[in-house]
Design an enzyme around this catalytic site. Structure first.
Site, PDB file in Angstrom:
ATOM      1  N   GLY A 156      24.028  27.499  17.203  1.00 27.97           N
ATOM      2  CA  GLY A 156      25.249  26.960  16.594  1.00 27.97           C
ATOM      3  C   GLY A 156      26.390  26.750  17.587  1.00 27.97           C
ATOM      4  O   GLY A 156      27.411  26.159  17.258  1.00 27.97           O
TER       5      GLY A 156
ATOM      6  N   GLY B 227      50.574  26.278  24.489  1.00 23.72           N
ATOM      7  CA  GLY B 227      49.879  25.029  24.174  1.00 23.72           C
ATOM      8  C   GLY B 227      49.900  24.742  22.679  1.00 23.72           C
ATOM      9  O   GLY B 227      49.357  25.513  21.888  1.00 23.72           O
TER      10      GLY B 227
ATOM     11  N   MET C 294      36.592  16.560  22.257  1.00 25.09           N
ATOM     12  CA  MET C 294      35.761  17.770  22.147  1.00 25.09           C
ATOM     13  C   MET C 294      35.713  18.184  20.685  1.00 25.09           C
ATOM     14  O   MET C 294      36.451  19.070  20.239  1.00 25.09           O
ATOM     15  CB  MET C 294      36.328  18.870  23.031  1.00 25.09           C
ATOM     16  CG  MET C 294      36.122  18.597  24.506  1.00 25.09           C
ATOM     17  SD  MET C 294      36.713  19.958  25.504  1.00 25.09           S
ATOM     18  CE  MET C 294      36.003  19.556  27.094  1.00 25.09           C
TER      19      MET C 294
ATOM     20  N   HIS D 287      41.946   9.362 -11.320  1.00 24.65           N
ATOM     21  CA  HIS D 287      43.289   9.905 -11.585  1.00 24.65           C
ATOM     22  C   HIS D 287      43.166  11.227 -12.338  1.00 24.65           C
ATOM     23  O   HIS D 287      42.365  11.308 -13.263  1.00 24.65           O
ATOM     24  CB  HIS D 287      44.096   8.916 -12.427  1.00 24.65           C
ATOM     25  CG  HIS D 287      45.425   9.464 -12.839  1.00 24.65           C
ATOM     26  ND1 HIS D 287      46.495   9.513 -11.973  1.00 24.65           N
ATOM     27  CD2 HIS D 287      45.845  10.020 -14.009  1.00 24.65           C
ATOM     28  CE1 HIS D 287      47.527  10.062 -12.601  1.00 24.65           C
ATOM     29  NE2 HIS D 287      47.156  10.389 -13.826  1.00 24.65           N
TER      30      HIS D 287
END
Ligand code: FAD
Ligand code: NAD
Length: 466
Positions: free
Chosen positions: A40, A181, A319, A445
């Site tokens: 995985g 970041g 990525m 809806h």
């Protein structure tokens, strides 16, 4: 165990395992090598899945704490972090075992160990006891993914200075967390720990978060996250991180040279990831890398060697797990003589915060840069009846269509469940749809998807509910 294959995939992440299954489906005798001990890849073990589990559980915690304002009184709500982490680990374990079952079901031979090139047709596999197995193969697919990057001179200890991997495993909620970041990881993991009680400060180099995203969405996103209590320090550069007994001190400088220091118990460094080619011995067989040390490939995912291919995070492009998967399928089909391909113009990107943010195709900035004339359709969730009914009205849908042909060129959404809504726009774009096509499609809806239809109507200035 068999030692001669038609194809060997190195790496069992979403690129590698999907590629191995597709190769086997196409009748190719395939092996998949994975060093981590579980299949995985980054995605299932330390990426998409554990982060989405924590995003969901922390959001539930946050919501439950605020239910009384909605007329639901409950008692004291307390966090049991270790139980929450166990729930996350259970999700990971079920899914990784599921992939192992899928490989078996498709007759893919699974080798546990680290793969490296002996020659272009021979792969050595070393298990965790350093026992070596040598296998031969006609084709090799490199799918070894990526790893986090740190800042120069700063090492992850995954305790105080953490990458996303450490941020998924914290033993207690930090009082104060500095996130370096403001990209996908910083904002998702920052949201998790903020909801669980940490004071979160994002230190970002640029003047905006999520670079590459449509700027209007990115600005709205930062506004909403600020309202949720996340602090942003834009155009700040981290100069140094000094560890102490209680945590760390992060020394930063802004664009004008002003210094600001942050004391905190945990620093998450989320400034991007780099391709992972270590230990493959690519130099031995002369595989070329590009300027960012990614494996260089052509449009058919082939490297400079005839029989060696590469896919996923280890090559160019976003990525993302679904990009890696689609490349895995495409390269398998190409190897089998079919015409597999990936449409890089329709790869969606989703940030799984609350609200979610989703993007596909061109941004306004890209269209301007390319001098393409476009029309904009926008619709706010504030005017969407389902959003109103459940009081979840932040955000909007924005569709960009070609001025002349009305072809949908891009869509950028922020709001409830937009990570799901983007799928509809992806299908429309794959079929070359116009905004009129979406506008004339009947949408149930009351659903959030009606905001997509209304945004499409708005391209032609005829939205009904705004
Ligand atoms: P990987 O998943 O990195 O898999 C490569 C595998 O190769 C690894 O398991 C590694 O152990 C193995 N390997 C490496 N070298 C060798 C060797 N020599 N021999 C044998 N095995 C080897 N993407 C999304 O689309 N959606 C998300 O929500 C999302 N969330 C993320 C959250 C986090 C915290 C992180 C870190 C990433 C997230 N991503 C997300 C990105 C996604 O995980 C990657 O894009 C994806 O996993 C790339 O797949 P891959 O198969 O190319 O590589
Ligand atoms: P990112 O590229 O998304 O964001 C990195 C951020 O760090 C940018 O905003 C950049 O300007 C900033 N930055 C770079 N250097 C800096 C510095 N020295 N100081 C301060 N800021 C700096 O990278 P990431 O968040 O680490 O994520 C890596 C990749 O993993 C992403 O590109 C994405 O492809 C993938 N990912 C995807 C998802 C998702 O699909 N939901 C979630 C997590 C990760």
């Amino acid at each position: 165990m068999e030692n001669k294959f038609q194809a060997v995939v190195i790496g069992g992440g979403p690129g590698g395992y999907v590629c191995a299954i597709r190769l086997a489906q196409l009748g190719i005798k395939t092996a998949c090598i994975e060093s981590r001990g579980s299949l995985g890849g980054t995605c299932l073990n330390i990426g998409c899945i554990p982060s989405k589990s924590l995003l969901n559980l922390s959001e539930e915690f946050h919501k439950v704490k605020n239910l009384s304002s909605k007329g639901i009184d409950i008692g004291d709500v307390r966090l049991n972090l270790s139980k929450m982490m166990k729930n996350k680990d259970k999700a990971v374990s079920i899914l990784t075992k599921g992939v192992e079952f899928l490989l078996k079901k498709n007759n893919v031979t699974y080798f546990k160990g680290t793969g490296s090139f002996k020659s272009k047709n021979e792969i050595s596999i070393k298990d965790d006891k350093q026992k070596e197995t040598l296998i031969k193969t006609d084709k090799v697919i490199i799918a070894t993914g990526s790893v986090p990057v740190s800042l120069p001179g700063i090492e992850f200890d995954e305790n105080v200075i953490v990458s996303s991997t450490g941020a998924l495993e914290l033993k207690k909620v930090p009082k104060k967390m500095i996130v370096v970041g403001g990209g996908y990881i910083g904002l998702e993991m920052g949201s998790v720990w903020s909801r669980l009680g940490a004071e979160v400060h994002v230190v970002e180099f640029l003047d905006h978060i999520t670079p590459g995203m449509d700027r209007e969405i990115s600005n709205e996103f930062m506004k909403i996250l600020r309202k949720q209590g996340i602090n942003f320090h834009m155009q700040h550069k981290v100069e140094k991180i000094i560890k102490s007994n209680v945590g760390a001190k992060v020394l930063t400088k802004d664009k004008d040279g002003n210094k600001k220091d942050f004391e905190c118990d945990v620093v998450l460094i989320s400034v991007g990831r780099k391709p992972n080619t270590s230990g493959l011995h690519l130099e031995k067989i002369g595989i070329e890398l590009d300027e960012k040390k990614r494996v260089k490939t052509n449009k058919s995912f082939r490297t400079n060697l005839d029989n060696v291919y590469a896919i996923g995070d280890v090559i160019t492009g976003p990525m993302l797990a679904h990009k890696a998967e689609d490349e895995g399928i495409a390269v398998a089909e190409i190897i089998a003589g079919q015409s597999g391909h990936v449409n890089y113009d329709t790869i969606p990107g989703v940030v799984y915060t609350t609200p979610e943010v989703a993007s596909i195709g061109k941004t306004e900035e890209q269209l301007k840069e390319k001098n393409i004339k476009y029309k904009i359709g926008k619709f706010s969730f504030m005017a969407n009846s389902r959003a109103k009914a459940i009081d979840d009205t932040e955000g909007f849908v924005k569709i960009l269509a070609d001025e002349k042909t009305d072809k949908v060129l891009g869509a950028h959404l922020i709001g409830p469940h937009v990570g799901e809504l983007i799928g509809e726009i992806g299908v429309a774009m794959e079929f070359g749809a116009s905004s009129e096509d979406i506008a004339r499609t009947c949408h149930a809806h009351p659903t959030f998807s009606e905001a997509v239809k209304e945004a499409a109507l708005s391209v032609d200035k005829r939205a009904i509910h705004s």
